[in-house]
Every structure is written in structure tokens, then in C-alpha cells.
Scaffold this motif. Structure first.
Motif, PDB file in Angstrom:
ATOM      1  N   LYS A 133      38.892  30.427  19.196  1.00 41.48           N
ATOM      2  CA  LYS A 133      40.128  30.424  19.995  1.00 41.48           C
ATOM      3  C   LYS A 133      40.658  28.999  20.060  1.00 41.48           C
ATOM      4  N   ALA A 134      41.911  28.800  19.661  1.00 41.37           N
ATOM      5  CA  ALA A 134      42.509  27.453  19.671  1.00 41.37           C
ATOM      6  C   ALA A 134      44.021  27.579  19.568  1.00 41.37           C
ATOM      7  N   PHE A 135      44.709  26.511  19.869  1.00 38.16           N
ATOM      8  CA  PHE A 135      46.179  26.410  19.778  1.00 38.16           C
ATOM      9  C   PHE A 135      46.893  27.350  20.752  1.00 38.16           C
ATOM     10  N   ASN A 136      46.168  27.905  21.741  1.00 39.36           N
ATOM     11  CA  ASN A 136      46.802  28.832  22.692  1.00 39.36           C
ATOM     12  C   ASN A 136      47.091  28.174  24.024  1.00 39.36           C
ATOM     13  N   THR A 137      46.662  26.925  24.209  1.00 47.98           N
ATOM     14  CA  THR A 137      46.703  26.372  25.569  1.00 47.98           C
ATOM     15  C   THR A 137      47.971  25.583  25.891  1.00 47.98           C
ATOM     16  N   LEU A 138      48.692  25.130  24.854  1.00 47.54           N
ATOM     17  CA  LEU A 138      49.881  24.312  25.134  1.00 47.54           C
ATOM     18  C   LEU A 138      51.156  25.126  24.927  1.00 47.54           C
ATOM     19  N   PRO A 139      52.176  24.897  25.780  1.00 53.41           N
ATOM     20  CA  PRO A 139      53.480  25.513  25.509  1.00 53.41           C
ATOM     21  C   PRO A 139      53.978  25.058  24.133  1.00 53.41           C
ATOM     22  N   ALA A 140      54.738  25.902  23.464  1.00 58.92           N
ATOM     23  CA  ALA A 140      55.133  25.627  22.082  1.00 58.92           C
ATOM     24  C   ALA A 140      55.816  24.265  21.929  1.00 58.92           C
ATOM     25  N   ALA A 141      56.689  23.920  22.865  1.00 55.02           N
ATOM     26  CA  ALA A 141      57.418  22.647  22.725  1.00 55.02           C
ATOM     27  C   ALA A 141      56.464  21.454  22.804  1.00 55.02           C
ATOM     28  N   VAL A 142      55.421  21.591  23.589  1.00 52.64           N
ATOM     29  CA  VAL A 142      54.436  20.496  23.707  1.00 52.64           C
ATOM     30  C   VAL A 142      53.571  20.452  22.451  1.00 52.64           C
ATOM     31  N   LEU A 143      53.205  21.642  21.946  1.00 53.98           N
ATOM     32  CA  LEU A 143      52.405  21.703  20.714  1.00 53.98           C
ATOM     33  C   LEU A 143      53.180  21.101  19.539  1.00 53.98           C
ATOM     34  N   ALA A 144      54.496  21.288  19.531  1.00 56.27           N
ATOM     35  CA  ALA A 144      55.318  20.801  18.412  1.00 56.27           C
ATOM     36  C   ALA A 144      55.478  19.281  18.441  1.00 56.27           C
ATOM     37  N   ALA A 145      55.342  18.690  19.620  1.00 57.01           N
ATOM     38  CA  ALA A 145      55.632  17.255  19.767  1.00 57.01           C
ATOM     39  C   ALA A 145      54.496  16.395  19.212  1.00 57.01           C
ATOM     40  N   ASP A 146      54.830  15.157  18.886  1.00 52.75           N
ATOM     41  CA  ASP A 146      53.836  14.214  18.373  1.00 52.75           C
ATOM     42  C   ASP A 146      52.660  14.114  19.363  1.00 52.75           C
ATOM     43  N   PRO A 147      51.435  14.442  18.921  1.00 55.39           N
ATOM     44  CA  PRO A 147      50.300  14.418  19.852  1.00 55.39           C
ATOM     45  C   PRO A 147      49.730  13.018  20.100  1.00 55.39           C
ATOM     46  N   GLU A 148      50.203  12.035  19.346  1.00 52.28           N
ATOM     47  CA  GLU A 148      49.648  10.673  19.495  1.00 52.28           C
ATOM     48  C   GLU A 148      50.589   9.838  20.350  1.00 52.28           C
ATOM     49  N   LYS A 149      50.104   9.465  21.530  1.00 54.96           N
ATOM     50  CA  LYS A 149      50.875   8.649  22.472  1.00 54.96           C
ATOM     51  C   LYS A 149      50.181   7.297  22.592  1.00 54.96           C
ATOM     52  N   THR A 150      50.863   6.315  23.156  1.00 55.06           N
ATOM     53  CA  THR A 150      50.201   5.009  23.310  1.00 55.06           C
ATOM     54  C   THR A 150      48.992   5.130  24.238  1.00 55.06           C
ATOM     55  N   SER A 151      49.048   6.091  25.174  1.00 54.53           N
ATOM     56  CA  SER A 151      47.934   6.231  26.126  1.00 54.53           C
ATOM     57  C   SER A 151      46.809   7.130  25.609  1.00 54.53           C
ATOM     58  N   GLY A 152      46.980   7.732  24.428  1.00 53.59           N
ATOM     59  CA  GLY A 152      45.903   8.565  23.887  1.00 53.59           C
ATOM     60  C   GLY A 152      46.449   9.733  23.089  1.00 53.59           C
ATOM     61  N   LYS A 153      45.531  10.628  22.715  1.00 51.38           N
ATOM     62  CA  LYS A 153      45.924  11.807  21.930  1.00 51.38           C
ATOM     63  C   LYS A 153      45.909  13.053  22.812  1.00 51.38           C
ATOM     64  N   ARG A 154      46.865  13.937  22.549  1.00 52.93           N
ATOM     65  CA  ARG A 154      46.939  15.180  23.318  1.00 52.93           C
ATOM     66  C   ARG A 154      45.709  16.057  23.017  1.00 52.93           C
ATOM     67  N   VAL A 155      45.137  16.631  24.057  1.00 45.06           N
ATOM     68  CA  VAL A 155      43.899  17.419  23.919  1.00 45.06           C
ATOM     69  C   VAL A 155      44.233  18.879  23.597  1.00 45.06           C
ATOM     70  N   LEU A 156      43.485  19.416  22.634  1.00 44.71           N
ATOM     71  CA  LEU A 156      43.530  20.855  22.364  1.00 44.71           C
ATOM     72  C   LEU A 156      42.125  21.420  22.543  1.00 44.71           C
TER      73      LEU A 156
END
Ligand SMILES: NC(=O)c1ccc[n+]([C@@H]2O[C@H](COP(=O)([O-])OP(=O)(O)OC[C@H]3O[C@@H](n4cnc5c(N)ncnc54)[C@H](OP(=O)(O)O)[C@@H]3O)[C@@H](O)[C@H]2O)c1
Length: 198
Positions: free
Chosen positions: A124-147
Motif C-alpha cells: 500500500k503506497a501513494f494513497n496518503t497525500l491529496p493529488a495536488a500535494v503528490l503532484a508537487a515537487d517533494p524536495e523542499k529546502t526543509s526536507g523531503k515529503r514523506v510517503l
């Protein structure tokens, strides 16, 4: 080389196409209506994401289910054996229009999905984020988005965690369904949690 397919081209399928393209990871994508209906996706992401017929997509090693929960049996019926495949369940079992978790008699939706694909290993994966958040760049200056991911096959979970990392996210493996319970399922605490990990 492991081959990837995105099954479904709606909000989540399109978000995944964007991430595969951005990360330079090749995938095929399919829906019920055929490649011609996927022109808007291939125009944007076609150098890495190729539109194919559904039955061709289902030949891939790793199949990401980005279809409505109620459409999963239709996908599963297209083949009788799924040996060697990794099924990545991005679906959420939701009752509309109430937008409440489906009553599955205490069972996890992913356990039910897993039974529909005999011979495959489900994660089970890729089900936890809203689509718009999943589509956005996961790498931020403060870290990487968690899946988050979970499943009963450590080797398959490792494969999916590696994919998640290649796509630029920080994978967080919750372990087996017994260990993680419903935490990652719709209506539970880890769904819609937009965490960054440095
Ligand atoms: N939207 C979100 O923010 C979000 C977040 C997390 C999880 N999810 C889950 O992700 C899944 C997809 O959601 P979505 O919002 O992307 O849905 P969506 O926008 O309605 O898209 C559904 C896609 O599934 C395809 N599809 C339907 N039946 C199919 C079948 N039998 N075989 C192949 N493809 C089929 C549709 O293709 P056709 O148009 O050709 O029928 C369409 O491309 C759902 O289970 C949802 O609960 C959604």
C-alpha cells in the motif's frame, strides 16, 4: 530492469505521471479509454511516460493502482495470474457522497485488494497525500515529503520504497499490515499527513 505502470489517469495517475517525468523514471500509463484519451498527459510528460493500452500496461512488473476502489475488481479480472508482479495499492475505500471510510467489516481495504491479485505481492503506497500535494515537487529546502508504505512482503516493500526515493520522496515503511494496522488507510491518522523529513 523493473518496469512500472500507472493504472488510471485521473487526479492520482496524473500526479504520478508528473513525478515519474520529473524524476526521469520511465513508466507506462493506461486507463479504460485507450492511449488517444491520454494526449494531455503525453503532451506534458511523454518523454518519460508513455500511454499504452490497459492490457499492455498490465504486463509491467510494478502496477500502481490509481483507480477508484470499486474499479479494482475490473482491473484484476483482466488476468487470471499475477505471479511475480508487485501491486501498489494507491486506492482508498471511500463511501460517496458522505466521504466516509467504507465499512469493510473490520478488514483492511488493501487486504481485500491483495486477494484479487493471486500470485502478486501487494504494497500500500501513494494513497496518503491529496493529488495536488503528490503532484508537487517533494524536495523542499526543509526536507523531503514523506510517503508511507506498508505490506506483508518485505522484498516488495523495499522495491516500492526504492521507487518512492527515486521519485524524490522520503519513504516511511510502516511494516506489515499486522504491525501497522489501519494507520495508513483512509480515515486514519497518517492519511493526508503532509510531513517533511530532513
Ligand atoms: N484524488 C485524490 O486526492 C486521492 C488521494 C489519495 C488516494 N486517492 C485514491 O486514488 C484512486 C484514484 O483516485 P483519483 O482521484 O485519481 O480518481 P479519478 O480522478 O476519478 O481517476 C480514476 C482513473 O481510474 C481509471 N479507471 C477507472 N476504472 C478503471 C479500470 N477498470 N481500469 C483501468 N482504469 C480505470 C479512470 O479511467 P477512465 O477515465 O478511462 O475510466 C481514471 O483515469 C482512488 O482509489 C482514490 O481513492 C485519491
Amino acid at each position: 530492469m523493473t518496469t512500472y505502470a500507472i493504472i488510471g489517469s485521473g487526479a492520482i495517475g496524473s500526479a504520478l505521471a508528473e513525478r515519474f517525468h520529473a524524476a526521469g523514471v520511465y513508466a507506462v500509463i493506461a486507463n479504460t479509454r485507450g492511449p488517444a484519451s491520454l494526449q494531455s498527459i503525453t503532451e506534458k510528460f511523454g518523454t518519460k511516460v508513455e500511454a499504452v493500452e490497459l492490457d499492455q500496461a498490465l504486463q509491467s512488473d510494478v502496477l500502481i493502482l490509481a483507480v477508484p476502489y470499486d474499479a479494482v475488481p475490473d482491473v484484476a479480472r483482466r488476468k487470471t495470474a499475477w505471479d511475480g508482479r508487485t501491486i501498489v495499492d494507491a486506492t482508498n475505500a471511500i463511501d460517496f457522497p458522505a466521504f466516509k471510510p467504507r465499512d469493510l467489516g473490520g478488514r483492511l481495504s488493501s487486504e481485500i485488494v491483495a486477494e484479487l491479485f493471486p500470485g502478486a505481492q501487494l504494497v500500500k503506497a501513494f494513497n496518503t497525500l491529496p493529488a495536488a500535494v503528490l503532484a508537487a515537487d517533494p524536495e523542499k529546502t526543509s526536507g523531503k515529503r514523506v510517503l508511507f508504505l506498508s505490506g506483508n512482503y518485505p522484498e516488495a516493500s523495499k522495491k516500492v520504497a526504492d521507487l518512492i526515493a527515486r521519485l524524490g520522496f522520503a519513504p516511511s515503511d510502516l511494516g506489515s499490515f499486522k504491525a501497522s494496522g489501519s494507520l495508513q488507510h483512509f480515515g486514519q491518522p497518517l492519511v493526508a499527513l503532509n510531513l517533511l523529513k530532513d
